[in-house]
Structures are given as structure tokens and as C-alpha cells.
Design an enzyme around this catalytic site. Structure first.
Site, mmCIF file in Angstrom:
data_model
loop_
_atom_site.group_PDB
_atom_site.id
_atom_site.type_symbol
_atom_site.label_atom_id
_atom_site.label_comp_id
_atom_site.label_asym_id
_atom_site.label_seq_id
_atom_site.Cartn_x
_atom_site.Cartn_y
_atom_site.Cartn_z
ATOM 1 C CB SER A 149 -0.929 -0.011 1.224
ATOM 2 O OG SER A 149 -1.730 -1.161 1.201
ATOM 3 C CG HIS A 198 10.369 -3.519 -16.363
ATOM 4 N ND1 HIS A 198 10.006 -2.493 -17.190
ATOM 5 C CD2 HIS A 198 10.432 -2.978 -15.119
ATOM 6 C CE1 HIS A 198 9.863 -1.385 -16.475
ATOM 7 N NE2 HIS A 198 10.126 -1.654 -15.226
ATOM 8 C CG ASN A 212 4.914 6.438 -3.319
ATOM 9 O OD1 ASN A 212 4.215 7.034 -2.490
ATOM 10 N ND2 ASN A 212 6.211 6.642 -3.431
HETATM 11 P P1 A3D Z 1 6.723 1.855 -1.947
HETATM 12 O O1 A3D Z 1 6.010 3.166 -1.973
HETATM 13 O O2 A3D Z 1 7.941 1.736 -1.105
HETATM 14 O O3 A3D Z 1 5.654 0.741 -1.459
HETATM 15 C C1 A3D Z 1 6.011 -0.559 -1.198
HETATM 16 C C2 A3D Z 1 5.162 -1.035 -0.025
HETATM 17 O O4 A3D Z 1 5.425 -2.415 0.204
HETATM 18 C C3 A3D Z 1 5.457 -0.299 1.291
HETATM 19 O O5 A3D Z 1 4.266 0.286 1.802
HETATM 20 C C4 A3D Z 1 5.975 -1.409 2.198
HETATM 21 O O6 A3D Z 1 5.586 -1.242 3.572
HETATM 22 C C5 A3D Z 1 5.327 -2.629 1.586
HETATM 23 N N1 A3D Z 1 5.977 -3.897 1.932
HETATM 24 C C6 A3D Z 1 7.303 -4.164 2.109
HETATM 25 N N2 A3D Z 1 7.466 -5.454 2.449
HETATM 26 C C7 A3D Z 1 6.226 -6.009 2.461
HETATM 27 C C8 A3D Z 1 5.750 -7.315 2.736
HETATM 28 N N3 A3D Z 1 6.573 -8.311 3.075
HETATM 29 N N4 A3D Z 1 4.416 -7.523 2.669
HETATM 30 C C9 A3D Z 1 3.558 -6.529 2.349
HETATM 31 N N5 A3D Z 1 3.960 -5.270 2.080
HETATM 32 C C10 A3D Z 1 5.278 -5.023 2.149
HETATM 33 O O7 A3D Z 1 7.100 1.383 -3.408
HETATM 34 P P2 A3D Z 1 6.282 1.627 -4.777
HETATM 35 O O8 A3D Z 1 4.853 1.422 -4.510
HETATM 36 O O9 A3D Z 1 6.759 2.884 -5.399
HETATM 37 O O10 A3D Z 1 6.891 0.431 -5.669
HETATM 38 C C11 A3D Z 1 6.568 -0.918 -5.373
HETATM 39 C C12 A3D Z 1 7.372 -1.879 -6.229
HETATM 40 O O11 A3D Z 1 7.046 -1.686 -7.613
HETATM 41 C C13 A3D Z 1 8.904 -1.712 -6.156
HETATM 42 O O12 A3D Z 1 9.523 -2.980 -6.125
HETATM 43 C C14 A3D Z 1 9.249 -0.994 -7.454
HETATM 44 O O13 A3D Z 1 10.570 -1.247 -7.873
HETATM 45 C C15 A3D Z 1 8.242 -1.616 -8.388
HETATM 46 N N6 A3D Z 1 7.995 -0.865 -9.632
HETATM 47 C C16 A3D Z 1 7.849 -1.601 -10.767
HETATM 48 C C17 A3D Z 1 7.612 -0.970 -11.971
HETATM 49 C C18 A3D Z 1 7.468 -1.791 -13.203
HETATM 50 O O14 A3D Z 1 7.249 -1.255 -14.268
HETATM 51 C C19 A3D Z 1 7.602 -3.230 -13.141
HETATM 52 C C20 A3D Z 1 7.516 0.423 -12.023
HETATM 53 C C21 A3D Z 1 7.655 1.140 -10.848
HETATM 54 C C22 A3D Z 1 7.896 0.485 -9.647
#
Ligand code: A3D
EC number: 1.1.1.37
Length: 319
Positions: A11, A176, A13
Site C-alpha cells: 500500500s 523489464h 506509492n
Molecule cells: P513503496 O512506496 O515503497 O511501497 C512498497 C510497499 O510495500 C510499502 O508500503 C511497504 O511497507 C510494503 N511492503 C514491504 N514489504 C512487504 C511485505 N513483506 N508484505 C507486504 N507489504 C510489504 O514502493 P512503490 O509502490 O513505489 O513500488 C513498489 C514496487 O514496484 C517496487 O519494487 C518498485 O521497484 C516496483 N515498480 C515496478 C515498476 C514496473 O514497471 C515493473 C515500475 C515502478 C515500480
């Protein structure tokens, strides 16, 4: 008919943006999950309180216990750690692999029939790991990357040609990462392939090459600007498009990370990598195998091999 249940595991970004978009599109009720206490509950309540203003009907709840995702029709996984400036997606493999083990178990116990969309990086390897840990059939688990990479390519092409986003289509294949394969021949403005547009004087080969490289570096460009995390608006929009294709049985043709096997796309063994597929109520209903020329096939093979290399690293970490 009961509303569909959409579980967002993670939950942060992207998770928060997914939740907001899903409500605006009335795709179903949303359960937000995270290990961080209060975050899914707080974001869920905040978005719920926006629904009377927007005039949309969707229920929101937040949880720190996997039982909350029981019976979900769709699960979108963003749990884990995003990269910071100077990091590659591959640097995240160790830490996010452990997260996929926990998430996979949660899915297995609570909603093994769900359509699962993984967004956590390094994408292709995490989809492989999530399928391994969750046991979800290969047609019901995909990775989001190609829709985003294609959207970035389309954005830059629209700017170059000064035409509507509605008229530009683009295909990006492969993993990717730095080896992704933006397919120039299959990308068009209202059906006119890009090489023809070069001949028509709309752009030059040199400019096109720069756009292709900018697409490959699209994630890093945002990371370097934000400095504290990675892109989330466009990734969330892309994930929602994939969920919608499944929930509404739209039969959309979208590039996703899926299990490519049996010699498809010239691959000698099974690998999760980005190719175009048809998404409908059956999940991945069909892989669209387009013809690649020798140069494109070589680039695709290189990309698939990069994924295989990282899967090997992941297997080593799993012991
Ligand atoms: P962020 O805002 O840090 O959110 C990640 C969330 O995951 C945080 O709220 C954490 O508390 C939670 N979390 C961590 N460990 C666990 C767990 N074991 N169980 C449940 N929740 C947990 O990151 P984001 O939302 O910006 O990005 C999330 C992921 O997407 C990252 O790995 C990025 O690298 C990836 N991402 C992928 C793309 C693609 O195009 C594939 C693009 C952008 C980001």
C-alpha cells in the site's frame, strides 16, 4: 451480482494510486494490505472518503493480516522495496524475493483462484518467484511492465509527432530492464509504421533511436528526478488497465510478462518475459506470437537470457 474484490498487496506509492484509480473506475471493492501498520487502513479510509465527492461506489478496507484478501478476484502485488538513484532493478532481487515468498503464501492460502498482477521489481524474476510460491496457474499470473514501457514509448512519440495519444500504438517486448526491446516496426501512428514515418520525413532515424533509448531509460529518468523512490502514477495506471481487461473480459491485446514455453518466440526453455497476450476472463487466453526479424530476435534472446541469469541468482538465494 456482488461487486468484484480487488486485493492490493503493498500500500505504498503504487498501491495507493491503484486504490484511487480502481475506485474512480468502479472496478470493485478494494482491500489494501501492507506490513506497515496503519498505512493500508489510513489510505483506504482517505480514499473511501473521496467516493461521495466523486460519486462512485466502492468499499475500502485496510489490513495487516492476509486473511483480509480471502476470496479476492484480482490481486495486484507491489509489496517490496523500490530502487533509489544509482541502483538497478536487479539490485532488489534478494530483498524482494523474501517478500514474494510471504505474498505467495498469502495468496495460496486465501485466494488461489485470483488473477494475479505482479509489479514488484526486478519484474520478470519476481513474477517467476511469485508463481513458484503461490502455485497460481501460469495463465492466471502476469507481470506489469510492457504496458508501462509501451506507454512511455508512446508518450515520447506523441511529443515528437505532435499527434494525439489515442493515435499512437507501440510494442515493447522482452524483460523489464536495460535489455527491453521497443519494436519500431510494430509501432504506428494510426496504423502507419514508424519506419514509414521516417521515410515520410516526420522524423529522422537518429531521433527515433534517441526515443528508443529514452524509453529504455524511462524508469531511471524518473528515479533520478524523484530521488526518494520510483515512478508510480503511470505504473498504477498500467496495472489497472490489465486488471480491467480481466474483470470486464475485454480480450485486450497487451504486452505483459508471462510464461513463454514450448519453443514460443524461439525460446529453448521456459521463461517469464514480456510478450503480447490476449487478456480476458480466462487470464492470459493466448500468446500473440509475432514474427521477429533476425536483429529483433537477437535482442529478444538477449533480454530473455538476462531474465534467466537473474532467475539463477534467485534460485541460488532460495537454496
Ligand atoms: P513503496 O512506496 O515503497 O511501497 C512498497 C510497499 O510495500 C510499502 O508500503 C511497504 O511497507 C510494503 N511492503 C514491504 N514489504 C512487504 C511485505 N513483506 N508484505 C507486504 N507489504 C510489504 O514502493 P512503490 O509502490 O513505489 O513500488 C513498489 C514496487 O514496484 C517496487 O519494487 C518498485 O521497484 C516496483 N515498480 C515496478 C515498476 C514496473 O514497471 C515493473 C515500475 C515502478 C515500480
Amino acid at each position: 451480482m456482488a461487486r468484484k474484490k480487488i486485493a492490493l498487496v503493498g500500500s505504498g506509492n503504487i498501491g495507493g494510486t491503484l486504490a484511487h484509480l480502481i475506485g474512480l473506475k468502479e472496478l470493485g471493492d478494494v482491500v489494501m494490505f501492507d506490513i506497515a501498520e496503519g498505512i493500508p487502513q489510513g489510505k483506504g479510509l482517505d480514499i473511501l472518503e473521496s467516493t461521495p465527492v466523486e460519486g462512485v461506489d466502492a468499499r475500502y478496507s485496510g489490513a495487516n493480516d492476509y486473511s483480509a484478501i480471502k476470496g479476492a478476484d484480482v490481486v495486484i502485488v507491489t509489496a517490496g522495496v523500490p530502487r533509489k538513484p544509482g541502483m538497478s532493478r536487479d539490485d532488489l532481487v534478494g530483498i524482494n524475493l523474501k517478500v514474494m515468498a510471504a505474498v505467495g503464501q498469502g495468496i495460496k492460502e486465501n485466494c488461489p483462484g485470483a488473477f494475479v498482477i505482479c509489479i514488484t521489481n526486478p519484474l520478470d524474476v519476481m513474477v517467476w518467484a511469485l508463481q513458484h510460491y503461490s502455485g497460481v496457474p501460469a495463465n492466471m499470473i502476469v507481470g506489469m511492465a510492457g504496458v508501462l514501457d509501451s506507454a512511455r514509448f508512446r508518450t515520447f512519440l506523441c511529443e515528437e509527432f505532435n499527434v494525439s495519444v489515442e493515435d499512437v500504438t507501440a510494442f515493447v517486448l522482452g524483460g523489464h530492464g536495460d535489455t527491453m526491446v521497443p519494436l519500431v516496426r510494430y509501432s504506428t501512428v494510426a496504423g502507419i509504421p514508424l519506419p514509414d514515418l521516417v521515410k515520410m520525413g516526420w522524423t529522422t532515424q537518429e531521433k527515433l533511436d534517441k526515443i528508443v533509448q529514452r524509453t529504455r531509460d524511462g524508469g531511471a529518468e524518473i528515479v533520478n528526478l524523484l530521488k526518494t523512490g520510483s515512478a508510480y502514477y503511470a505504473p498504477a495506471a498500467s496495472g489497472v488497465q490489465m486488471a480491467e481487461a480481466f474483470l470486464k473480459d475485454k480480450k485486450r491485446v497487451l504486452p505483459v510478462a508471462t510464461l513463454v514455453k514450448g519453443g514460443t518466440y524461439g525460446q529453448p526453455d521456459d521463461v517469464f518475459v514480456g510478450v503480447p497476450v490476449v487478456i480476458g476472463e480466462g487470464g492470459v487466453e493466448r500468446i500473440v506470437e509475432i514474427e521477429l526479424n533476425a536483429a529483433e530476435q537477437a535482442e529478444f534472446n538477449k533480454s530473455a537470457d538476462a531474465v534467466r541469469g537473474l532467475v539463477k541468482v534467485a534460485k541460488g538465494l532460495m537454496g
